[in-house]
Write a protein that holds these residues in place. Structure first.
Motif, PDB file in Angstrom:
ATOM      1  N   LEU A  61      38.023  29.344  32.550  1.00  0.00           N
ATOM      2  CA  LEU A  61      37.755  28.651  33.456  1.00  0.00           C
ATOM      3  C   LEU A  61      38.564  28.950  35.190  1.00  0.00           C
ATOM      4  O   LEU A  61      37.810  29.261  36.036  1.00  0.00           O
ATOM      5  CB  LEU A  61      38.288  26.963  33.320  1.00  0.00           C
ATOM      6  N   VAL A  62      39.473  29.361  35.361  1.00  0.00           N
ATOM      7  CA  VAL A  62      40.342  30.611  36.541  1.00  0.00           C
ATOM      8  C   VAL A  62      38.741  31.485  36.858  1.00  0.00           C
ATOM      9  O   VAL A  62      39.203  31.512  38.064  1.00  0.00           O
ATOM     10  CB  VAL A  62      41.706  30.258  36.304  1.00  0.00           C
ATOM     11  N   LEU A  63      38.856  32.759  35.766  1.00  0.00           N
ATOM     12  CA  LEU A  63      37.781  33.297  35.766  1.00  0.00           C
ATOM     13  C   LEU A  63      36.879  33.631  36.799  1.00  0.00           C
ATOM     14  O   LEU A  63      35.979  33.844  36.950  1.00  0.00           O
ATOM     15  CB  LEU A  63      38.316  34.181  35.187  1.00  0.00           C
ATOM     16  N   ALA A  64      35.919  31.579  36.195  1.00  0.00           N
ATOM     17  CA  ALA A  64      34.409  31.466  36.547  1.00  0.00           C
ATOM     18  C   ALA A  64      34.661  31.260  37.950  1.00  0.00           C
ATOM     19  O   ALA A  64      33.809  31.643  38.841  1.00  0.00           O
ATOM     20  CB  ALA A  64      34.249  30.541  36.005  1.00  0.00           C
ATOM     21  N   GLY A  65      35.984  30.070  38.337  1.00  0.00           N
ATOM     22  CA  GLY A  65      36.562  30.668  39.456  1.00  0.00           C
ATOM     23  C   GLY A  65      36.796  30.807  40.755  1.00  0.00           C
ATOM     24  O   GLY A  65      36.501  31.309  41.770  1.00  0.00           O
ATOM     25  N   ARG A  66      37.116  31.927  40.258  1.00  0.00           N
ATOM     26  CA  ARG A  66      37.460  32.970  40.868  1.00  0.00           C
ATOM     27  C   ARG A  66      36.029  33.985  41.321  1.00  0.00           C
ATOM     28  O   ARG A  66      35.551  34.170  42.472  1.00  0.00           O
ATOM     29  CB  ARG A  66      38.483  33.985  40.614  1.00  0.00           C
ATOM     30  N   LEU A  67      35.459  33.858  40.383  1.00  0.00           N
ATOM     31  CA  LEU A  67      33.835  34.419  40.363  1.00  0.00           C
ATOM     32  C   LEU A  67      33.101  33.743  41.468  1.00  0.00           C
ATOM     33  O   LEU A  67      32.422  34.428  42.216  1.00  0.00           O
ATOM     34  CB  LEU A  67      33.017  34.892  39.312  1.00  0.00           C
ATOM     35  N   GLY A  68      33.298  32.463  41.904  1.00  0.00           N
ATOM     36  CA  GLY A  68      32.685  31.675  42.862  1.00  0.00           C
ATOM     37  C   GLY A  68      32.947  32.226  44.068  1.00  0.00           C
ATOM     38  O   GLY A  68      31.935  31.864  44.648  1.00  0.00           O
ATOM     39  N   ASP A  69      34.351  32.071  44.334  1.00  0.00           N
ATOM     40  CA  ASP A  69      35.015  32.841  45.520  1.00  0.00           C
ATOM     41  C   ASP A  69      33.789  33.889  46.130  1.00  0.00           C
ATOM     42  O   ASP A  69      34.494  33.973  46.747  1.00  0.00           O
ATOM     43  CB  ASP A  69      36.658  32.551  45.499  1.00  0.00           C
ATOM     44  N   ARG A  70      34.171  34.527  45.229  1.00  0.00           N
ATOM     45  CA  ARG A  70      33.549  36.006  45.562  1.00  0.00           C
ATOM     46  C   ARG A  70      32.457  36.294  45.846  1.00  0.00           C
ATOM     47  O   ARG A  70      32.078  36.908  46.570  1.00  0.00           O
ATOM     48  CB  ARG A  70      34.478  37.493  44.376  1.00  0.00           C
ATOM     49  N   LEU A 200      39.018  41.937  41.587  1.00  0.00           N
ATOM     50  CA  LEU A 200      38.852  40.080  40.272  1.00  0.00           C
ATOM     51  C   LEU A 200      40.187  39.712  39.481  1.00  0.00           C
ATOM     52  O   LEU A 200      40.094  38.674  39.261  1.00  0.00           O
ATOM     53  CB  LEU A 200      37.733  40.475  39.276  1.00  0.00           C
ATOM     54  N   GLY A 201      41.357  40.673  39.286  1.00  0.00           N
ATOM     55  CA  GLY A 201      42.132  40.809  38.417  1.00  0.00           C
ATOM     56  C   GLY A 201      41.399  41.004  37.685  1.00  0.00           C
ATOM     57  O   GLY A 201      42.181  39.880  36.534  1.00  0.00           O
ATOM     58  N   LEU A 202      41.092  41.326  36.954  1.00  0.00           N
ATOM     59  CA  LEU A 202      40.356  41.336  35.350  1.00  0.00           C
ATOM     60  C   LEU A 202      41.475  41.600  34.452  1.00  0.00           C
ATOM     61  O   LEU A 202      41.326  41.153  33.320  1.00  0.00           O
ATOM     62  CB  LEU A 202      39.585  42.714  35.298  1.00  0.00           C
ATOM     63  N   THR A 203      43.167  42.423  35.086  1.00  0.00           N
ATOM     64  CA  THR A 203      44.315  42.648  33.958  1.00  0.00           C
ATOM     65  C   THR A 203      44.469  41.203  33.911  1.00  0.00           C
ATOM     66  O   THR A 203      44.617  40.319  32.627  1.00  0.00           O
ATOM     67  CB  THR A 203      44.854  43.644  34.148  1.00  0.00           C
ATOM     68  N   GLY A 204      45.162  40.578  34.899  1.00  0.00           N
ATOM     69  CA  GLY A 204      44.967  38.971  35.062  1.00  0.00           C
ATOM     70  C   GLY A 204      44.103  38.185  33.936  1.00  0.00           C
ATOM     71  O   GLY A 204      45.221  37.640  33.452  1.00  0.00           O
TER      72      GLY A 204
END
Length: 473
Positions: A61-70, A200-204
């Motif tokens: 969910l958090v990564l998906a939100g980050r993708l939306g922001d980008r 995107l901070g893929l490691t995180g």
């Protein structure tokens, strides 16, 4: 496109997307026994059609939100809804339980894309003073879908089989996915010096996904199998991955969650209120459902009807909560809502056989009204106080909490009852969760609900840290 029309289309898409996800979960619960018989599956395999989905959603969910922001919430929303529709159709055609489990995990990936985007789009389309009512309409739709799901799922499964429940969401998901692609809105601003996979901070993202996946697996499996070596190992892995993620957040040049987001006391307070309220609410619903069926010997339909009040209050209470939020501010509204949740559980703890019907109805009404108000208030604070560049990741954090909270509440309730009456449990049934005698459960119900009321009370200090006044235009 005129701003008013764009807002209406955005609200319609957000509401429909959130309702599709809510409906999917409730109709599946009713269809699982028929699925098990038709596919000759074990109880554990059928449970993984839900567990696999929950793990995939919570992890991403958090990564998906980050993708939306980008890259834009509209595009991510469209990808999520179209993928959700495609996997629903594939599940309806699945030849075996292994296919169903795998496709449900894939559906969880698309559900993760879809959910934060519904909030990110609202944040971009509505001014702060009108945002709470839009969120209230979205929450009402979720409550309506959750209430209608068991009825629709039961009717479809009885007349057309379990596969029909997965066909239910295809048309609305396709419609809003195509509409999202057709509506033209300004492209998102890139808040950095460039957009790339590294930023995107893929490691995180991988560390956080591992931590959340192990945590959700532990919370879901522990009530079903007990605290075994497997659940202990899963919890240990969650703690280790969570620690590694926290360290990475501190040292990374481009962390998954911007540091100023986590540094916001308002955001963390709103998330804490949501977590405690969701844990208490769903733990109480689990206890109440078990009491109605095992102690009062009601059938599933009668139990469902007795537990309609919380869903009804979710529908009718959300717009009222938006009005209260505008007039009283987040702090007072959240404090009053947490008091309702706590009092509802205290009332439920005093339920006995002769007084069960009116007492439980009143308790469920209070729980539904309080939780609905918490949902609207905390969600509005999370979305309003986030900048446009961080709306997606903030929404992803909120949705993550709403996935962890219910699982945490049920795990706490099950663990409490098991510890109170370890020698009176009637054993395991069908390869799944604990089963207690009516006498044993009746004795453990009160203390367990008091524990859940204490969990709700933990959210009061967080509610006191919310802003005293509603956001203005």
């Amino acid at each position: 496109m005129r701003p008013g029309r764009h807002r209406h289309l955005t609200l319609a898409g957000s509401v429909t997307g959130a309702a599709v996800v809510a409906l999917d979960g409730t109709v599946l619960t009713i269809a699982q026994p028929a699925m098990q018989r038709d596919l000759h599956a074990s109880f554990a395999q059928v449970q993984w059609t839900s567990t696999g989905y929950l793990i995939a959603v919570a992890a991403l969910l958090v990564l998906a939100g980050r993708l939306g922001d980008r890259y834009g919430h509209r595009e991510v929303f469209a990808a999520g809804t179209l993928g959700f529709a495609a996997t629903s159709a594939a599940i309806a055609l699945a030849p075996g339980i292994g296919w169903v489990i795998g496709l449900r995990v894939a559906q969880g990936l698309f559900g993760a894309l879809l959910q934060p985007a519904t909030l990110g789009m609202l944040r971009a389309a509505f001014p702060p003073d009108r945002l709470p009512m839009a969120i209230a309409v979205r929450n009402s739709a979720i409550g309506l879908a959750a209430a209608a799901g068991p009825l629709l799922g039961g009717a479809l499964t009885a007349h057309f089989g379990w596969r029909s429940v997965f066909l239910l969401n295809i048309a609305p998901a396709l419609a809003i996915g195509v509409a999202a692609l057709a509506v033209r809105v300004p492209a998102p601003r890139d808040p950095g010096t460039g957009v790339g996979a590294g930023r995107l901070g893929l490691t995180g993202a991988c560390l956080l996904a591992a931590a959340l996946a192990c945590l959700v697996h532990t919370l879901v499996e522990a009530p079903r199998t007990g605290w075994t070596a497997g659940t202990a190992l899963s919890l240990t892995a969650a703690v280790a991955a969570g620690g590694a993620f926290a360290r990475h957040q501190r040292i990374a040049a481009h962390p998954l969650i911007p540091r100023h987001v986590l540094a916001s006391g308002t955001l963390t307070a709103a998330l804490a209120v949501l977590l405690t309220a969701a844990a208490a609410m769903f733990g109480a619903l689990f206890v109440g459902s078990y009491f109605l069926q095992e102690v009062l010997a009601l059938d599933p339909l009668q139990t469902g009807l007795r537990m309609l009040p919380p869903a009804v209050m979710m529908v009718v209470g959300a717009p009222v909560a938006a009005v209260l939020l505008r007039r009283q501010g987040p702090r007072r509204t959240a404090l009053a809502a947490m008091a309702l949740v706590s009092l509802g559980m205290l009332l439920l703890a005093g339920a006995d056989r002769p007084a069960a019907s009116p007492v439980m109805t009143g308790a469920f009404l209070m729980l539904g009204a309080g939780f609905s108000t918490v949902m609207v208030t905390a969600t509005a604070v999370v979305v309003q106080r986030a900048s446009a560049d961080d709306a997606g990741v903030s929404g992803g954090l909120k949705q993550t909490v709403m996935n962890i909270g219910p699982a945490l509440g049920i795990a706490l309730a099950t663990t409490s009852i098991t510890l109170i009456v370890p020698g009176l449990a009637a054993g395991q049934a069908g390869g799944g969760g604990p089963r207690w005698t009516a006498a044993a459960f009746g004795g453990a119900m009160g203390p367990t609900l008091l524990l859940l009321a204490a969990v709700a009370a933990l959210g009061v200090p967080a509610a006191a840290r919310l802003p005293p006044h509603a956001a203005r235009r």
